[in-house]
Design a protein around this motif. Structure first.
Motif, PDB file in Angstrom:
ATOM      1  N   UNK A  62      16.480  10.528 -23.973  1.00 52.17           N
ATOM      2  CA  UNK A  62      15.252  10.823 -23.232  1.00 52.17           C
ATOM      3  C   UNK A  62      14.088  11.056 -24.187  1.00 52.17           C
ATOM      4  N   UNK A  63      14.329  11.779 -25.262  1.00 50.06           N
ATOM      5  CA  UNK A  63      13.257  12.040 -26.225  1.00 50.06           C
ATOM      6  C   UNK A  63      12.797  10.743 -26.881  1.00 50.06           C
ATOM      7  N   UNK A  64      13.748   9.876 -27.185  1.00 50.74           N
ATOM      8  CA  UNK A  64      13.392   8.591 -27.793  1.00 50.74           C
ATOM      9  C   UNK A  64      12.564   7.728 -26.860  1.00 50.74           C
ATOM     10  N   UNK A  65      12.939   7.701 -25.593  1.00 55.91           N
ATOM     11  CA  UNK A  65      12.174   6.919 -24.625  1.00 55.91           C
ATOM     12  C   UNK A  65      10.790   7.514 -24.411  1.00 55.91           C
ATOM     13  N   UNK A  66      10.692   8.843 -24.458  1.00 56.28           N
ATOM     14  CA  UNK A  66       9.385   9.501 -24.337  1.00 56.28           C
ATOM     15  C   UNK A  66       8.472   9.081 -25.474  1.00 56.28           C
ATOM     16  N   UNK A  67       8.985   9.111 -26.697  1.00 59.11           N
ATOM     17  CA  UNK A  67       8.175   8.726 -27.857  1.00 59.11           C
ATOM     18  C   UNK A  67       7.727   7.269 -27.757  1.00 59.11           C
ATOM     19  N   UNK A  68       8.603   6.432 -27.261  1.00 58.96           N
ATOM     20  CA  UNK A  68       8.262   5.015 -27.095  1.00 58.96           C
ATOM     21  C   UNK A  68       7.141   4.855 -26.085  1.00 58.96           C
ATOM     22  N   UNK A  69       7.228   5.571 -24.970  1.00 60.64           N
ATOM     23  CA  UNK A  69       6.237   5.437 -23.901  1.00 60.64           C
ATOM     24  C   UNK A  69       4.863   5.943 -24.327  1.00 60.64           C
TER      25      UNK A  69
END
Length: 294
Positions: free
Chosen positions: A50-57
Protein backbone atom coordinates in the motif's frame (compact mmCIF):
# COMPACT_ATOMS: atom_id res chain seq x y z
CA UNK A 1 2.47 9.91 5.83
CA UNK A 2 -0.99 10.92 7.07
CA UNK A 3 -3.90 8.92 5.68
CA UNK A 4 -7.56 9.95 5.77
CA UNK A 5 -10.95 8.69 4.77
CA UNK A 6 -12.92 11.60 3.36
CA UNK A 7 -15.87 12.71 1.23
CA UNK A 8 -15.91 15.14 -1.68
CA UNK A 9 -18.92 15.59 -3.97
CA UNK A 10 -20.59 12.69 -2.16
CA UNK A 11 -17.71 10.38 -3.12
CA UNK A 12 -15.76 8.53 -0.41
CA UNK A 13 -12.02 8.28 -0.94
CA UNK A 14 -8.72 7.40 0.68
CA UNK A 15 -6.49 10.45 0.90
CA UNK A 16 -2.93 11.42 1.76
CA UNK A 17 -2.52 14.67 3.68
CA UNK A 18 0.19 17.13 2.67
CA UNK A 19 0.15 20.19 4.97
CA UNK A 20 -3.26 21.83 4.36
CA UNK A 21 -4.07 19.71 1.30
CA UNK A 22 -5.17 16.15 0.62
CA UNK A 23 -4.41 14.00 -2.42
CA UNK A 24 -7.31 11.80 -3.56
CA UNK A 25 -5.56 8.44 -3.90
CA UNK A 26 -8.76 6.60 -4.83
CA UNK A 27 -9.46 8.77 -7.90
CA UNK A 28 -5.85 8.60 -9.05
CA UNK A 29 -5.83 4.83 -8.69
CA UNK A 30 -9.01 4.57 -10.70
CA UNK A 31 -7.81 6.57 -13.69
CA UNK A 32 -4.35 4.96 -13.67
CA UNK A 33 -5.55 1.39 -13.14
CA UNK A 34 -3.58 1.04 -9.91
CA UNK A 35 -5.08 -1.58 -7.61
CA UNK A 36 -6.20 0.23 -4.45
CA UNK A 37 -8.86 -1.14 -2.07
CA UNK A 38 -12.05 0.82 -1.47
CA UNK A 39 -11.39 1.35 2.24
CA UNK A 40 -8.40 2.45 4.26
CA UNK A 41 -8.82 -0.58 6.54
CA UNK A 42 -8.37 -2.90 3.55
CA UNK A 43 -5.47 -0.82 2.23
CA UNK A 44 -3.67 -1.06 5.57
CA UNK A 45 -3.80 -4.85 5.31
CA UNK A 46 -1.56 -4.62 2.22
CA UNK A 47 1.28 -3.26 4.34
CA UNK A 48 4.30 -2.04 2.39
CA UNK A 49 2.50 -2.74 -0.89
CA UNK A 50 0.00 0.00 0.00
CA UNK A 51 2.80 2.43 0.84
CA UNK A 52 4.52 1.67 -2.46
CA UNK A 53 1.35 2.26 -4.44
CA UNK A 54 0.77 5.51 -2.54
CA UNK A 55 4.23 6.78 -3.46
CA UNK A 56 3.64 5.84 -7.08
CA UNK A 57 0.31 7.67 -7.20
CA UNK A 58 1.45 10.91 -5.57
CA UNK A 59 4.45 11.12 -7.93
CA UNK A 60 2.19 11.20 -11.01
CA UNK A 61 1.67 14.45 -12.88
CA UNK A 62 -2.09 13.97 -12.58
CA UNK A 63 -1.86 14.12 -8.78
CA UNK A 64 -2.16 17.91 -8.81
CA UNK A 65 -5.60 17.65 -10.44
CA UNK A 66 -6.75 15.39 -7.61
CA UNK A 67 -5.42 17.51 -4.76
CA UNK A 68 -7.86 19.53 -2.65
CA UNK A 69 -7.76 21.83 0.32
CA UNK A 70 -8.58 20.08 3.58
CA UNK A 71 -11.17 22.79 4.16
CA UNK A 72 -13.01 21.71 0.99
CA UNK A 73 -13.55 18.09 2.03
CA UNK A 74 -15.30 16.31 4.88
CA UNK A 75 -13.14 14.08 7.03
CA UNK A 76 -14.62 10.85 8.34
CA UNK A 77 -13.03 8.67 10.98
CA UNK A 78 -9.94 7.16 9.30
CA UNK A 79 -11.59 3.76 9.73
CA UNK A 80 -15.29 4.73 9.73
CA UNK A 81 -16.56 1.23 10.44
CA UNK A 82 -14.02 -1.00 12.22
CA UNK A 83 -14.39 -4.71 11.52
CA UNK A 84 -14.63 -5.40 15.25
CA UNK A 85 -14.89 -3.55 18.56
CA UNK A 86 -12.22 -0.98 19.41
CA UNK A 87 -9.91 -2.43 22.07
CA UNK A 88 -9.43 -0.07 25.03
CA UNK A 89 -6.82 -0.25 27.77
CA UNK A 90 -8.23 0.90 31.12
CA UNK A 91 -6.40 2.79 33.86
CA UNK A 92 -3.10 2.79 32.01
CA UNK A 93 -1.88 5.99 33.67
CA UNK A 94 -1.15 5.85 37.40
CA UNK A 95 -2.61 9.30 38.19
CA UNK A 96 -5.82 8.52 36.31
CA UNK A 97 -6.26 5.24 38.19
CA UNK A 98 -5.88 7.16 41.46
CA UNK A 99 -8.31 9.95 40.48
CA UNK A 100 -10.92 7.29 39.68
CA UNK A 101 -10.47 5.64 43.06
CA UNK A 102 -7.23 5.24 45.01
CA UNK A 103 -3.78 3.71 44.73
CA UNK A 104 -5.49 0.36 45.22
CA UNK A 105 -7.04 0.88 41.77
CA UNK A 106 -3.69 0.87 39.97
CA UNK A 107 -3.85 -2.35 37.94
CA UNK A 108 -1.25 -5.09 38.31
CA UNK A 109 -2.42 -6.71 35.09
CA UNK A 110 -3.58 -5.09 31.89
CA UNK A 111 -7.24 -4.05 31.96
CA UNK A 112 -9.20 -4.31 28.68
CA UNK A 113 -12.70 -3.30 27.56
CA UNK A 114 -14.14 -2.28 24.21
CA UNK A 115 -16.31 0.15 22.27
CA UNK A 116 -18.62 -1.12 19.53
CA UNK A 117 -18.07 -0.06 15.87
CA UNK A 118 -21.31 1.98 15.74
CA UNK A 119 -19.86 4.37 18.34
CA UNK A 120 -17.20 5.63 15.89
CA UNK A 121 -17.43 9.14 14.40
CA UNK A 122 -14.88 11.47 12.82
CA UNK A 123 -13.17 14.80 13.40
CA UNK A 124 -15.60 17.74 13.70
CA UNK A 125 -18.61 15.40 13.81
CA UNK A 126 -21.03 15.99 16.67
CA UNK A 127 -21.36 13.86 19.80
CA UNK A 128 -24.99 13.30 20.88
CA UNK A 129 -25.62 14.24 24.51
CA UNK A 130 -27.86 11.19 25.05
CA UNK A 131 -29.54 13.27 27.75
CA UNK A 132 -32.44 10.82 28.04
CA UNK A 133 -29.98 8.07 28.96
CA UNK A 134 -27.10 9.70 30.84
CA UNK A 135 -26.38 12.79 32.93
CA UNK A 136 -22.67 12.06 33.27
CA UNK A 137 -21.02 12.23 29.86
CA UNK A 138 -17.24 12.47 30.20
CA UNK A 139 -14.16 12.77 27.94
CA UNK A 140 -10.93 10.75 27.75
CA UNK A 141 -8.17 11.79 25.34
CA UNK A 142 -6.13 8.82 24.10
CA UNK A 143 -3.43 7.79 21.67
CA UNK A 144 -4.70 4.91 19.51
CA UNK A 145 -2.64 2.23 17.77
CA UNK A 146 -3.62 0.94 14.33
CA UNK A 147 -2.55 -2.65 13.75
CA UNK A 148 -0.94 -3.17 10.35
CA UNK A 149 -0.07 -6.85 10.30
CA UNK A 150 -2.28 -9.73 11.44
CA UNK A 151 -0.89 -11.97 14.16
CA UNK A 152 -1.58 -14.23 17.12
CA UNK A 153 0.80 -14.78 20.03
CA UNK A 154 2.82 -11.70 19.11
CA UNK A 155 5.90 -11.24 21.32
CA UNK A 156 6.94 -7.92 22.83
CA UNK A 157 10.09 -8.05 20.70
CA UNK A 158 8.05 -8.30 17.49
CA UNK A 159 5.09 -6.16 18.55
CA UNK A 160 6.11 -2.89 16.92
CA UNK A 161 6.45 -4.67 13.56
CA UNK A 162 2.67 -5.15 13.73
CA UNK A 163 1.91 -1.41 14.08
CA UNK A 164 0.82 0.53 10.99
CA UNK A 165 0.38 3.89 12.66
CA UNK A 166 -1.40 6.06 15.20
CA UNK A 167 -4.46 8.24 15.58
CA UNK A 168 -6.42 9.99 18.35
CA UNK A 169 -9.53 8.71 20.14
CA UNK A 170 -11.85 10.48 22.53
CA UNK A 171 -13.20 7.70 24.73
CA UNK A 172 -16.47 9.45 25.59
CA UNK A 173 -18.03 7.66 28.58
CA UNK A 174 -21.41 7.70 30.29
CA UNK A 175 -20.12 7.37 33.86
CA UNK A 176 -23.52 6.69 35.40
CA UNK A 177 -24.20 3.83 32.96
CA UNK A 178 -20.72 2.50 33.60
CA UNK A 179 -21.38 2.42 37.34
CA UNK A 180 -24.95 1.14 37.12
CA UNK A 181 -24.16 -1.82 34.90
CA UNK A 182 -20.91 -2.75 36.71
CA UNK A 183 -19.08 -3.11 33.41
CA UNK A 184 -17.87 -0.80 30.66
CA UNK A 185 -19.45 -1.80 27.35
CA UNK A 186 -22.80 0.05 27.58
CA UNK A 187 -21.34 3.20 29.14
CA UNK A 188 -18.61 3.29 26.48
CA UNK A 189 -20.61 2.39 23.37
CA UNK A 190 -23.43 4.89 22.89
CA UNK A 191 -23.69 6.16 19.31
CA UNK A 192 -21.14 8.85 18.53
CA UNK A 193 -19.04 8.26 21.65
CA UNK A 194 -15.84 7.17 19.90
CA UNK A 195 -14.57 10.20 17.97
CA UNK A 196 -11.47 9.21 16.02
CA UNK A 197 -9.02 11.04 13.81
CA UNK A 198 -8.40 13.33 12.15
CA UNK A 199 -6.07 10.91 10.33
CA UNK A 200 -3.75 7.96 10.79
CA UNK A 201 -0.08 8.90 10.96
CA UNK A 202 2.24 6.17 9.68
CA UNK A 203 4.58 4.81 12.34
CA UNK A 204 7.63 6.03 10.41
CA UNK A 205 6.64 9.60 11.31
CA UNK A 206 6.28 8.77 15.02
CA UNK A 207 9.68 7.40 16.08
CA UNK A 208 8.87 7.35 19.81
CA UNK A 209 5.13 6.88 20.48
CA UNK A 210 5.85 6.48 24.18
CA UNK A 211 7.05 10.04 24.65
CA UNK A 212 4.23 12.16 23.23
CA UNK A 213 2.44 14.99 25.01
CA UNK A 214 -1.35 14.63 25.14
CA UNK A 215 -3.56 17.61 25.99
CA UNK A 216 -7.35 17.69 26.24
CA UNK A 217 -9.20 21.01 26.31
CA UNK A 218 -12.89 21.61 27.01
CA UNK A 219 -14.06 24.98 25.71
CA UNK A 220 -10.40 26.04 25.54
CA UNK A 221 -9.64 25.08 29.16
CA UNK A 222 -6.87 22.51 29.65
CA UNK A 223 -8.29 19.51 31.51
CA UNK A 224 -5.73 16.81 30.71
CA UNK A 225 -2.01 17.43 30.26
CA UNK A 226 -0.09 14.17 30.16
CA UNK A 227 2.53 12.22 28.29
CA UNK A 228 2.52 8.70 26.92
CA UNK A 229 5.81 8.15 28.78
CA UNK A 230 3.56 7.65 31.82
CA UNK A 231 1.99 4.44 30.47
CA UNK A 232 1.81 1.68 33.09
CA UNK A 233 1.79 -0.93 30.31
CA UNK A 234 3.81 -0.04 27.22
CA UNK A 235 2.72 -0.65 23.63
CA UNK A 236 4.60 -3.95 23.17
CA UNK A 237 2.97 -5.26 26.35
CA UNK A 238 -0.50 -4.23 25.17
CA UNK A 239 -0.03 -6.01 21.83
CA UNK A 240 1.48 -9.12 23.40
CA UNK A 241 -1.30 -9.46 25.98
CA UNK A 242 -4.14 -8.83 23.52
CA UNK A 243 -2.76 -11.32 21.02
CA UNK A 244 -2.43 -14.20 23.49
CA UNK A 245 -4.90 -16.69 22.05
CA UNK A 246 -6.71 -13.95 20.13
CA UNK A 247 -5.84 -12.79 16.62
CA UNK A 248 -5.12 -9.12 16.08
CA UNK A 249 -5.94 -8.21 12.49
CA UNK A 250 -4.77 -5.45 10.20
CA UNK A 251 -7.02 -2.45 10.80
CA UNK A 252 -7.71 -3.29 14.45
CA UNK A 253 -7.62 -0.32 16.81
CA UNK A 254 -6.21 -0.17 20.34
CA UNK A 255 -6.90 2.89 22.52
CA UNK A 256 -4.02 3.09 24.98
CA UNK A 257 -5.63 4.75 28.02
CA UNK A 258 -6.11 8.29 29.25
CA UNK A 259 -4.12 10.54 31.61
CA UNK A 260 -5.52 12.22 34.72
CA UNK A 261 -7.91 15.15 34.39
CA UNK A 262 -11.23 13.61 33.39
CA UNK A 263 -14.46 15.30 34.48
CA UNK A 264 -15.36 12.59 36.97
CA UNK A 265 -12.04 13.09 38.74
CA UNK A 266 -12.67 16.78 39.40
CA UNK A 267 -13.93 17.93 42.81
CA UNK A 268 -16.82 18.24 42.40
CA UNK A 269 -17.16 16.24 39.15
CA UNK A 270 -17.80 18.31 36.02
CA UNK A 271 -19.50 16.47 33.17
CA UNK A 272 -19.97 17.47 29.54
CA UNK A 273 -23.01 19.49 28.50
CA UNK A 274 -24.63 20.55 25.24
CA UNK A 275 -22.44 23.10 23.45
CA UNK A 276 -19.17 21.93 24.96
CA UNK A 277 -16.26 21.62 22.53
CA UNK A 278 -13.55 19.04 23.22
CA UNK A 279 -10.13 19.24 21.58
CA UNK A 280 -7.48 16.55 22.01
CA UNK A 281 -3.98 17.31 20.75
CA UNK A 282 -1.26 14.67 20.64
CA UNK A 283 2.28 15.62 19.71
CA UNK A 284 3.19 14.43 16.24
CA UNK A 285 -0.37 13.33 15.46
CA UNK A 286 -2.66 16.38 15.36
CA UNK A 287 -5.87 17.64 16.95
CA UNK A 288 -9.24 15.88 17.17
CA UNK A 289 -12.18 18.24 17.76
CA UNK A 290 -15.85 17.49 18.47
CA UNK A 291 -18.86 19.21 20.03
CA UNK A 292 -21.69 17.95 22.22
CA UNK A 293 -25.17 18.47 20.77
CA UNK A 294 -28.67 17.66 22.02
Amino acid sequence: MKFVTAIRNEQHFIGLVKEDQVIDLSSLASIKNVDLPATLREAISLGDVFLGRTEKLVSMEEAVKHTYLLSDIKLLAPIPRPSKNVFCIGKNYRDHAIEMGSEADIPEDIMVFSKVPTSVIGHDEVIPSHSSITAQLDYEGELAIIIGKTGTGITKEDAMNHVFGYTIINDITARDLQQRHKQFLLGKSLNGTCPMGPWIVHHSAVPNPENLSIVTKVNGEVRQNGNTSDFIFDIPTMIEELSKGMTLEAGDIIATGTPAGVGKGMKPPVFLKVGDSIEITIEGIGTLRNEIVE
